[in-house]
Design a protein around this motif. Sequence first.
Motif, PDB file in Angstrom:
ATOM      1  N   LYS A   1       0.824  -1.211   0.000  1.00 18.05           N
ATOM      2  CA  LYS A   1       0.000   0.000   0.000  1.00 18.05           C
ATOM      3  C   LYS A   1       0.857   1.259   0.000  1.00 18.05           C
ATOM      4  O   LYS A   1       0.648   2.179  -0.789  1.00 18.05           O
ATOM      5  N   LEU A   2       1.830   1.311   0.910  1.00 15.62           N
ATOM      6  CA  LEU A   2       2.623   2.529   1.050  1.00 15.62           C
ATOM      7  C   LEU A   2       3.317   2.918  -0.259  1.00 15.62           C
ATOM      8  O   LEU A   2       3.206   4.060  -0.694  1.00 15.62           O
ATOM      9  N   PRO A   3       4.032   1.969  -0.902  1.00 16.02           N
ATOM     10  CA  PRO A   3       4.678   2.368  -2.163  1.00 16.02           C
ATOM     11  C   PRO A   3       3.666   2.860  -3.203  1.00 16.02           C
ATOM     12  O   PRO A   3       3.973   3.767  -3.976  1.00 16.02           O
ATOM     13  N   LEU A   4       2.470   2.275  -3.179  1.00 13.36           N
ATOM     14  CA  LEU A   4       1.497   2.644  -4.205  1.00 13.36           C
ATOM     15  C   LEU A   4       0.921   4.047  -3.986  1.00 13.36           C
ATOM     16  O   LEU A   4       0.484   4.685  -4.934  1.00 13.36           O
ATOM     17  N   ILE A   5       0.904   4.493  -2.756  1.00  8.28           N
ATOM     18  CA  ILE A   5       0.351   5.853  -2.544  1.00  8.28           C
ATOM     19  C   ILE A   5       1.474   6.865  -2.267  1.00  8.28           C
ATOM     20  O   ILE A   5       1.241   7.956  -1.757  1.00  8.28           O
ATOM     21  N   LYS A   6       2.673   6.502  -2.618  1.00  6.29           N
ATOM     22  CA  LYS A   6       3.834   7.359  -2.359  1.00  6.29           C
ATOM     23  C   LYS A   6       3.638   8.783  -2.906  1.00  6.29           C
ATOM     24  O   LYS A   6       3.989   9.764  -2.243  1.00  6.29           O
ATOM     25  N   GLY A   7       3.092   8.852  -4.103  1.00 11.29           N
ATOM     26  CA  GLY A   7       2.886  10.163  -4.728  1.00 11.29           C
ATOM     27  C   GLY A   7       2.039  11.065  -3.852  1.00 11.29           C
ATOM     28  O   GLY A   7       2.370  12.232  -3.613  1.00 11.29           O
ATOM     29  N   VAL A   8       0.952  10.484  -3.328  1.00  8.94           N
ATOM     30  CA  VAL A   8       0.063  11.264  -2.466  1.00  8.94           C
ATOM     31  C   VAL A   8       0.782  11.672  -1.190  1.00  8.94           C
ATOM     32  O   VAL A   8       0.669  12.814  -0.726  1.00  8.94           O
ATOM     33  N   VAL A   9       1.559  10.752  -0.631  1.00 10.72           N
ATOM     34  CA  VAL A   9       2.268  11.062   0.606  1.00 10.72           C
ATOM     35  C   VAL A   9       3.214  12.241   0.389  1.00 10.72           C
ATOM     36  O   VAL A   9       3.303  13.157   1.203  1.00 10.72           O
ATOM     37  N   LYS A  10       3.886  12.222  -0.769  1.00  9.05           N
ATOM     38  CA  LYS A  10       4.815  13.322  -1.045  1.00  9.05           C
ATOM     39  C   LYS A  10       4.074  14.659  -1.096  1.00  9.05           C
ATOM     40  O   LYS A  10       4.533  15.656  -0.564  1.00  9.05           O
ATOM     41  N   VAL A  11       2.923  14.632  -1.755  1.00  9.69           N
ATOM     42  CA  VAL A  11       2.144  15.875  -1.849  1.00  9.69           C
ATOM     43  C   VAL A  11       1.745  16.359  -0.458  1.00  9.69           C
ATOM     44  O   VAL A  11       1.866  17.547  -0.131  1.00  9.69           O
ATOM     45  N   THR A  12       1.301  15.419   0.382  1.00  3.24           N
ATOM     46  CA  THR A  12       0.868  15.854   1.718  1.00  3.24           C
ATOM     47  C   THR A  12       2.045  16.401   2.534  1.00  3.24           C
ATOM     48  O   THR A  12       1.861  17.325   3.326  1.00  3.24           O
ATOM     49  N   ILE A  13       3.232  15.833   2.323  1.00  2.65           N
ATOM     50  CA  ILE A  13       4.390  16.362   3.061  1.00  2.65           C
ATOM     51  C   ILE A  13       4.626  17.823   2.672  1.00  2.65           C
ATOM     52  O   ILE A  13       4.805  18.696   3.530  1.00  2.65           O
ATOM     53  N   VAL A  14       4.582  18.080   1.376  1.00  3.51           N
ATOM     54  CA  VAL A  14       4.769  19.469   0.925  1.00  3.51           C
ATOM     55  C   VAL A  14       3.666  20.365   1.490  1.00  3.51           C
ATOM     56  O   VAL A  14       3.933  21.446   2.020  1.00  3.51           O
ATOM     57  N   LEU A  15       2.435  19.889   1.414  1.00  2.00           N
ATOM     58  CA  LEU A  15       1.312  20.670   1.944  1.00  2.00           C
ATOM     59  C   LEU A  15       1.502  20.981   3.423  1.00  2.00           C
ATOM     60  O   LEU A  15       1.316  22.118   3.869  1.00  2.00           O
ATOM     61  N   ALA A  16       1.889  19.961   4.183  1.00  2.00           N
ATOM     62  CA  ALA A  16       2.032  20.135   5.630  1.00  2.00           C
ATOM     63  C   ALA A  16       3.136  21.140   5.932  1.00  2.00           C
ATOM     64  O   ALA A  16       2.981  22.018   6.789  1.00  2.00           O
ATOM     65  N   ILE A  17       4.248  21.026   5.216  1.00  2.00           N
ATOM     66  CA  ILE A  17       5.374  21.915   5.512  1.00  2.00           C
ATOM     67  C   ILE A  17       5.058  23.349   5.114  1.00  2.00           C
ATOM     68  O   ILE A  17       5.237  24.287   5.899  1.00  2.00           O
TER      69      ILE A  17
END
Lengths: 292, 435
Positions: free
Chosen positions: A204-220
């Motif tokens: 699951k994690l590798p498959l949603i990696k793109g979304v996770v990256k976006v949320t990291i940018v959003l959060a920061i």
Amino acid sequence: MNKVMSNKWVIAIYIFPALLLVGVLIFIPLILSAYYGLMEWDGIGDMKFVGLENYITAIQDLKFWDSALHSFLLAVFSTLSLAGYLAVSMILASKIKGADLLRKIYLIPMLLSSVAIAQLWIKVFNPANGMLNRILMAIGFENPPAWLANPDIVLYAIFIPILWQYAGFYILIYYAALKNIPETIIEAARIDGASPLQIAYRIKLPLIKGVVKVTIVLAIVGSLKYFDLIYVMTGGGPNGASEVMASYMYKLAFSTNEFGYGSAVGFLLLIITLIVTVIVRKITADKDEIQY
Amino acid sequence: MKRKAVTLLLSVVAIVLVLAGCSDSESSNANSDDGNSKTIDFMHLWPEGSSAEHNRIVNEIIEEYESENEGVNVELEVLSNEQYKDKIKVLSTSDELPDVGMTWAAGYMEPYVEGDKYASLDDVVESEELNGQFVSGTTEAFSVDGTSYGLPLELNIATVFYNKAIFEEHGLEAPETNEEFHNVVQTLEENGVTPIALGNKDRWTGSLWYMYYADRIGGSDLLTNAINRETSFEDPALVQAAEEVQTLVDMNTFNDGHNGLSDQEAKSMFMNGQTAMYLIATWDLPNYTTNEDVPQEFRYSVGYFDFPTVDGNGDKNSYVGGPGVGLFVADNSDVKEEAKDFTKFFVQKWGDKSVSEAGVIPATKVDAESLDLPQMYVDVLDDLNNANNLTLFADVQMSSDTAEVHLNQIQALFGGEVTPEEFAKAHEKALSEEE
């Protein structure tokens, strides 16, 4: 439709309204604030050109760096908290009972206005009558801290409602991303004997990696320019202990009448956010995008 | 092809609408001069919700004015305090101040005066109707270099309000000296009553305590002189005043976590009987006299006393306080004469109505005898008549960036983050940098 789109004029007309709005509301103020940053100006009387003096003062201003540090701390905490939200979404997405209801409950803080949240948490943190200290006293703490008054604690105390406020938002994003993973892949993994933890971590994690990256940018980015709750709950106090970059900028421009200097700080805030975003994107950049 | 034309047309319409939205300010100004009807734009900060009485009186005065002055319209815009401050600032940068508006005194108005935004109101202050009507010290606060730029509407002094029921229960009396005051605090503290409510998140609340100690220890001019740079802020008396504040903090005088509480929250502690004393200005008088929303039992049990003397020093008839808001007339107003006339009318009517109907003490002289007022009002008006000195709130006296230093230092002082010496030094540094 293709024929319409091939006409350059039509394209221009379609783009123009949005471009106009973005230009008038974002880019022009941006350029203006960089320009005001070059002025000594109280926001009311005449402007005086002082070159880069405001920017140089800002770079040497300890209070500015203090507030920058606080903003970065918030960025670190909100990024770390993403892991927690991800875990919650994994659980929600694994078809437990009432997932739908829980997801909606998590989203409620996101729907409240920041000022309402601030008022709510001011009451929770009230040193004498607040819910938090009442509970602490009931379970045996003799002198629970004055959350918003103690300069060593206040920043972290405010982080709690800030993180709480956005939890539902990130959970929703992760939940949607997780729901997008085709059932067949997980089915296959399960047949191959993967444990739920392995499925979560390796599939699951590798498959949603793109979304996770976006949320990291959003959060920061969201943390670096964060303002609302801090402004309402403490106004940056006591004595600057909970000041962040945006509240410091606001204070300079609107309460101490240093509009020029405030603009300079605002522009620095933009540059800092921009640099951090670029760095974060560089770090999280991936050579091979994973496809389903 | 036909569809393309429609798209084009629609887009053009959309753009025109967007552009039209950006230019409304022109049209509203244009109609103020047509024919013989004139429009005075007036902005104030008493919305119906939070200041019902004020709001009503303002509307009454405007109605009266309009009926007495044929052809003059008063156009109102009402915002709440903080929004008002922000909007005035934005309007002034684009030279679009309302013809008449509200301003705060001294440090707040200085940049507006220096930027030639406010019109001189000397002729109004010295006019037949208003000459000698203002309580002394109030118009001065709205003057820069001897010229008046504002007409004060309110006057407030800070006094210590106390809960007589709590005092009686512990056999206490209103203190006259600092020693007695310490005794009161100690007794209450030992009996588990929080002596004083303080909401120091707002910072000017703590400043009141410091200002009174400075006044009693160093005399009524010292703090003002230090701010005016006639003396140093590191004067021993000003340092000692800071020490006194920290002594109180160390005695657990104030409620826990006062640095994180707003004045509003502190007020509710006092009004719920959780604390015995509360230092606030007289704008709070209605809560202790006429406000029907406050339980009568509580209102009857509230008294006030003047700040105690310290080691035999200090004049109890010297007060910390000042005028609240005042009226300004915009310098670029195209109906300046009418606007000035309106402010004159407003101040007169306001003086008649404010105290009896809204419980606001106006900056103009009040004949307490002729009005049917609660006793506490009569006492306060009496105090004002006997006042030897009125020291303007420190953060109002200072320029806004020095005020910011002062207010932050106040929080640090109450939080024990700085020593009294460091406190004085930080002020001295900020004040001398400004020279």
